[in-house]
Design a protein around this motif. Structure first.
Motif, mmCIF file in Angstrom:
data_model
loop_
_atom_site.group_PDB
_atom_site.id
_atom_site.type_symbol
_atom_site.label_atom_id
_atom_site.label_comp_id
_atom_site.label_asym_id
_atom_site.label_seq_id
_atom_site.Cartn_x
_atom_site.Cartn_y
_atom_site.Cartn_z
ATOM 1 N N TYR A 298 0.980 -1.469 -0.252
ATOM 2 C CA TYR A 298 0.149 0.355 -0.106
ATOM 3 C C TYR A 298 0.731 0.762 -0.109
ATOM 4 C CZ TYR A 298 -3.756 2.773 1.429
ATOM 5 O OH TYR A 298 -4.716 4.077 1.634
ATOM 6 N N LEU A 299 1.905 1.594 0.989
ATOM 7 C CA LEU A 299 2.888 2.614 1.194
ATOM 8 C C LEU A 299 3.654 2.716 -0.166
ATOM 9 C CD1 LEU A 299 3.633 4.822 2.786
ATOM 10 C CD2 LEU A 299 5.700 2.829 3.864
ATOM 11 N N ARG A 300 3.683 1.487 -0.878
ATOM 12 C CA ARG A 300 4.930 1.587 -2.197
ATOM 13 C C ARG A 300 4.120 2.519 -2.922
ATOM 14 N NH1 ARG A 300 6.596 -3.753 -0.386
ATOM 15 N NH2 ARG A 300 8.865 -3.308 0.345
ATOM 16 N N ALA A 301 2.799 1.271 -3.256
ATOM 17 C CA ALA A 301 1.329 1.830 -3.654
ATOM 18 C C ALA A 301 1.589 3.644 -3.728
ATOM 19 C CB ALA A 301 0.277 1.580 -4.535
ATOM 20 N N GLY A 302 1.455 4.234 -3.437
ATOM 21 C CA GLY A 302 1.027 5.440 -2.535
ATOM 22 C C GLY A 302 2.422 6.278 -3.199
ATOM 23 N N LEU A 303 3.478 5.815 -2.611
ATOM 24 C CA LEU A 303 4.722 6.733 -3.131
ATOM 25 C C LEU A 303 4.809 6.541 -4.452
ATOM 26 C CD1 LEU A 303 7.057 5.402 -0.310
ATOM 27 C CD2 LEU A 303 5.789 8.174 -0.458
ATOM 28 N N GLY A 304 4.580 5.453 -5.303
ATOM 29 C CA GLY A 304 4.972 5.130 -6.447
ATOM 30 C C GLY A 304 4.097 6.279 -7.303
ATOM 31 N N GLU A 305 3.189 7.068 -6.619
ATOM 32 C CA GLU A 305 2.308 7.911 -7.272
ATOM 33 C C GLU A 305 2.107 9.282 -7.783
ATOM 34 O OE1 GLU A 305 -1.652 6.918 -6.165
ATOM 35 O OE2 GLU A 305 -1.884 5.055 -7.329
ATOM 36 N N ILE A 306 3.865 9.282 -7.069
ATOM 37 C CA ILE A 306 3.831 10.641 -6.868
ATOM 38 C C ILE A 306 5.063 11.007 -7.663
ATOM 39 C CG2 ILE A 306 4.893 12.537 -4.971
ATOM 40 C CD1 ILE A 306 3.907 10.715 -2.688
ATOM 41 N N ALA A 307 4.767 12.301 -8.277
ATOM 42 C CA ALA A 307 5.617 12.294 -8.985
ATOM 43 C C ALA A 307 6.934 13.039 -8.298
ATOM 44 C CB ALA A 307 5.288 14.014 -9.949
ATOM 45 N N GLY A 308 7.792 13.525 -8.362
ATOM 46 C CA GLY A 308 9.538 13.159 -8.416
ATOM 47 C C GLY A 308 8.981 12.087 -6.976
ATOM 48 N N VAL A 309 8.843 11.084 -7.169
ATOM 49 C CA VAL A 309 9.318 10.365 -5.395
ATOM 50 C C VAL A 309 9.809 8.484 -6.443
ATOM 51 C CG1 VAL A 309 8.893 8.789 -3.183
ATOM 52 C CG2 VAL A 309 7.936 11.630 -4.087
ATOM 53 N N THR A 310 10.757 8.503 -6.081
ATOM 54 C CA THR A 310 11.231 7.083 -6.901
ATOM 55 C C THR A 310 11.575 5.626 -5.675
ATOM 56 O OG1 THR A 310 12.193 8.242 -8.435
ATOM 57 C CG2 THR A 310 12.542 5.925 -8.294
ATOM 58 N N VAL A 311 10.509 4.865 -5.504
ATOM 59 C CA VAL A 311 10.569 3.452 -4.904
ATOM 60 C C VAL A 311 11.373 3.236 -5.401
ATOM 61 C CG1 VAL A 311 9.661 1.385 -3.730
ATOM 62 C CG2 VAL A 311 7.765 3.527 -4.581
ATOM 63 N N PHE A 376 -3.831 1.921 8.137
ATOM 64 C CA PHE A 376 -3.761 2.740 6.449
ATOM 65 C C PHE A 376 -4.445 3.774 6.229
ATOM 66 C CE2 PHE A 376 -4.070 -1.818 5.962
ATOM 67 C CZ PHE A 376 -3.741 -1.640 4.667
ATOM 68 N N ASP A 377 -4.310 4.366 8.059
ATOM 69 C CA ASP A 377 -4.484 6.152 7.915
ATOM 70 C C ASP A 377 -3.050 6.414 7.951
ATOM 71 O OD1 ASP A 377 -7.425 6.360 7.560
ATOM 72 O OD2 ASP A 377 -7.642 6.125 9.764
ATOM 73 N N ASP A 378 -1.758 5.750 9.272
ATOM 74 C CA ASP A 378 -0.890 6.375 9.321
ATOM 75 C C ASP A 378 -0.435 6.299 7.514
ATOM 76 O OD1 ASP A 378 -1.469 6.587 12.042
ATOM 77 O OD2 ASP A 378 -0.542 4.146 12.166
ATOM 78 N N LEU A 379 -0.141 5.612 6.801
ATOM 79 C CA LEU A 379 0.060 5.249 6.178
ATOM 80 C C LEU A 379 -0.163 6.431 5.018
ATOM 81 C CD1 LEU A 379 0.046 1.437 5.290
ATOM 82 C CD2 LEU A 379 2.192 2.799 5.745
ATOM 83 N N ASP A 380 -1.780 7.007 4.777
ATOM 84 C CA ASP A 380 -1.876 7.612 4.381
ATOM 85 C C ASP A 380 -1.594 9.581 5.170
ATOM 86 O OD1 ASP A 380 -3.178 6.626 2.751
ATOM 87 O OD2 ASP A 380 -5.019 6.854 3.829
ATOM 88 N N ARG A 381 -0.613 9.259 6.175
ATOM 89 C CA ARG A 381 -0.950 10.432 6.363
ATOM 90 C C ARG A 381 0.857 10.882 6.307
ATOM 91 N NH1 ARG A 381 -0.176 10.464 12.401
ATOM 92 N NH2 ARG A 381 1.262 12.249 12.310
ATOM 93 N N ALA A 382 1.776 9.763 5.756
ATOM 94 C CA ALA A 382 3.301 9.629 5.885
ATOM 95 C C ALA A 382 2.801 9.677 3.600
ATOM 96 C CB ALA A 382 3.695 8.265 5.788
ATOM 97 N N ILE A 383 2.081 9.298 3.422
ATOM 98 C CA ILE A 383 2.129 9.269 1.895
ATOM 99 C C ILE A 383 1.872 10.768 1.433
ATOM 100 C CG2 ILE A 383 1.056 9.136 -0.121
ATOM 101 C CD1 ILE A 383 0.522 5.776 0.750
ATOM 102 N N GLY A 384 0.425 11.298 2.326
ATOM 103 C CA GLY A 384 0.212 12.909 1.874
ATOM 104 C C GLY A 384 1.887 13.946 2.659
ATOM 105 N N ALA A 385 2.218 13.796 3.250
ATOM 106 C CA ALA A 385 3.491 14.389 3.796
ATOM 107 C C ALA A 385 3.993 14.675 2.919
ATOM 108 C CB ALA A 385 3.618 14.073 5.315
ATOM 109 N N VAL A 386 5.032 13.639 1.871
ATOM 110 C CA VAL A 386 5.407 12.774 1.417
ATOM 111 C C VAL A 386 5.067 14.108 -0.320
ATOM 112 C CG1 VAL A 386 6.775 11.775 -0.457
ATOM 113 C CG2 VAL A 386 6.771 10.748 1.588
ATOM 114 N N ARG A 387 4.270 13.680 0.300
ATOM 115 C CA ARG A 387 3.324 14.303 -1.534
ATOM 116 C C ARG A 387 3.640 16.236 -1.540
ATOM 117 N NH1 ARG A 387 -1.092 11.877 -1.583
ATOM 118 N NH2 ARG A 387 -0.822 11.297 -3.493
ATOM 119 N N ARG A 388 3.227 16.192 0.005
ATOM 120 C CA ARG A 388 3.354 18.061 0.045
ATOM 121 C C ARG A 388 4.474 18.542 -0.068
ATOM 122 N NH1 ARG A 388 0.106 16.412 4.600
ATOM 123 N NH2 ARG A 388 1.278 16.463 5.747
ATOM 124 N N LEU A 389 6.184 17.427 -0.103
ATOM 125 C CA LEU A 389 6.946 18.001 -0.228
ATOM 126 C C LEU A 389 7.202 18.362 -1.609
ATOM 127 C CD1 LEU A 389 9.354 14.984 1.378
ATOM 128 C CD2 LEU A 389 10.037 18.089 1.527
#
Length: 391
Positions: A298-311, A376-389
């Motif tokens: 779930y975390l890999r998929a969420g991070l992988g959708e963010i432009a500028g982030v490479t898993v 999964f809410d914790d994971l969404d928080r992490a994905i959201g924090a990376v996206r804001r960067l």
């Protein structure tokens, strides 16, 4: 299926933060800290020796619990203070001579590689690197081509510290044993999140820590030694726990894995390790493995959708370790920004897995490792924090 509500209640530290560092030092369940604190208080009341004697059956059960977890017998388990100590004890017990060969993989952990180089320097043996295939795993074809009767020990990292790769251990063991080589498995990052059965893997030794995926205390670890390998090993350090002083000029090593244990140890920490393993066994390792895998993917998929982030994870079968980089940010900056939002991740530097990281041109990666108690809410928080960067 894991009772998430109970797991969360048993992990008070998870209430205040998104904790994604079980590959570093996980949050222990309450039973672990309660067990340790109770024993320390008892030591203060009656002294360490008497307090330990009161817990002799619980202490014996620590070894039994570990054995049950990995499909071994209690006599095959030596308890120690760390995975590094356990790995070293086995590795330095393998007799080596000039011309002998030590094989390590490209994802070898720094401590193991340093000790291999040190041992080669002292004995005249050589250290050689087994190539990886296109997926990052040990290349079985090229590994087989390297084998001959001069290979005395093969070190295999089950799940490397710097990514989600899982190596094909059983295949490596079968090939190595055809030439009489011993196989030592570094399971530091796999015990506690992946189901392990040493009879299936066929390894001669396995080292692991308590503080990571097992959720035990720091200063604990264990070594598994296969019964058919014990007589080939000569421990470098022994005392009255690991051997008997049989005469003025003679001694006899223990006939099982006890030959790798020393008398003195942290009794409270060891009891805490036992509590952690029993807690895990109560949940069921298969259910834990499923829960960890679901969260990591779930975390890999969420991070992988963010432009500028490479898993950055390799392999076809993956562990609960998720690594990534963010364009324009050093991994340490990402870690610190997330920490300010009470999201705990860490950084894996090239110095820990130099061969692999340098081959991929990486100086460091952000490492997130969600255990089953992470929501999964914790994971969404992490994905959201990376996206804001990056937005």
């Amino acid at each position: 299926m894991i009772d998430f509500t109970r797991a969360r209640a048993d992990t008070p530290g998870a209430a205040a933060r998104a904790f994604l560092d079980s590959a570093g030092s996980s949050l222990p369940p309450t039973v672990v800290t309660d067990t340790m604190i109770a024993h320390l208080r008892r030591e203060a009341e009656i002294g360490g020796y008497r307090a330990a004697l009161e817990r002799q059956y619980e202490l014996a059960d620590v070894r039994a619990a570990v054995a049950e977890l990995i499909g071994a017998a209690p006599s095959d388990i030596a308890l120690s203070d760390s995975a590094t100590r356990s790995w070293s004890d086995f590795f330095f017990a393998v007799p080596l001579a000039p011309g002998d060969r030590i094989l390590i993989s490209r994802v070898e952990y720094a401590s193991n590689a340093i000790e291999a180089l040190q041992r080669a320097e002292a004995t005249g043996a050589s250290v050689e690197i087994v190539p990886s295939d296109e997926l990052g795993r040990i290349d079985l074809g090229r590994f087989e081509a390297m084998l001959d009767d001069r290979v005395k020990i093969v070190s295999v990292v089950h799940a490397p510290t710097n990514g989600g790769l899982v190596n094909p251990v059983r295949d490596v063991t079968e090939l190595a044993h055809r030439h009489g080589a011993l196989v030592l498995l570094d399971a530091c990052q796999s015990v506690g999140q992946l189901r392990i059965d040493v009879s299936e893997l066929g390894v001669d030794g396995l080292s692991a820590t308590g503080r990571k995926w097992l959720r035990g205390p720091r200063g604990t670890g264990f070594l598994y030694v296969a019964p058919n390998a014990i007589d080939r090993l000569v421990p470098q350090v022994q005392d009255l726990r690991s051997a008997q002083w049989t005469g003025a000029g003679t001694y006899r090593s223990a006939g099982d894995a006890t030959r790798f244990e020393l008398w003195e140890h942290d009794v409270a920490a060891r009891l805490g390790l036992g509590a952690a393993v029993r807690y895990l066994l109560g949940l069921g390792i298969d259910d834990v493995q499923t829960a960890v895998s679901e969260r990591a993917e779930y975390l890999r998929a969420g991070l992988g959708e963010i432009a500028g982030v490479t898993v950055r994870d390799l392999g076809d079968r993956r562990s609960g370790i998720v690594t990534f980089t963010v364009d324009g940010y050093e991994p340490t900056e990402v870690r610190d920004v997330l920490a300010a939002d009470e999201i705990t991740v860490t950084v894996s530097f090239a110095g820990s897995t130099r061969l692999d990281m340098e081959a991929r041109g990486l100086a460091a990666v952000v490492r997130a490792s969600p255990h089953y108690f992470v929501s999964f809410d914790d994971l969404d928080r992490a994905i959201g924090a990376v996206r804001r960067l990056v937005t």
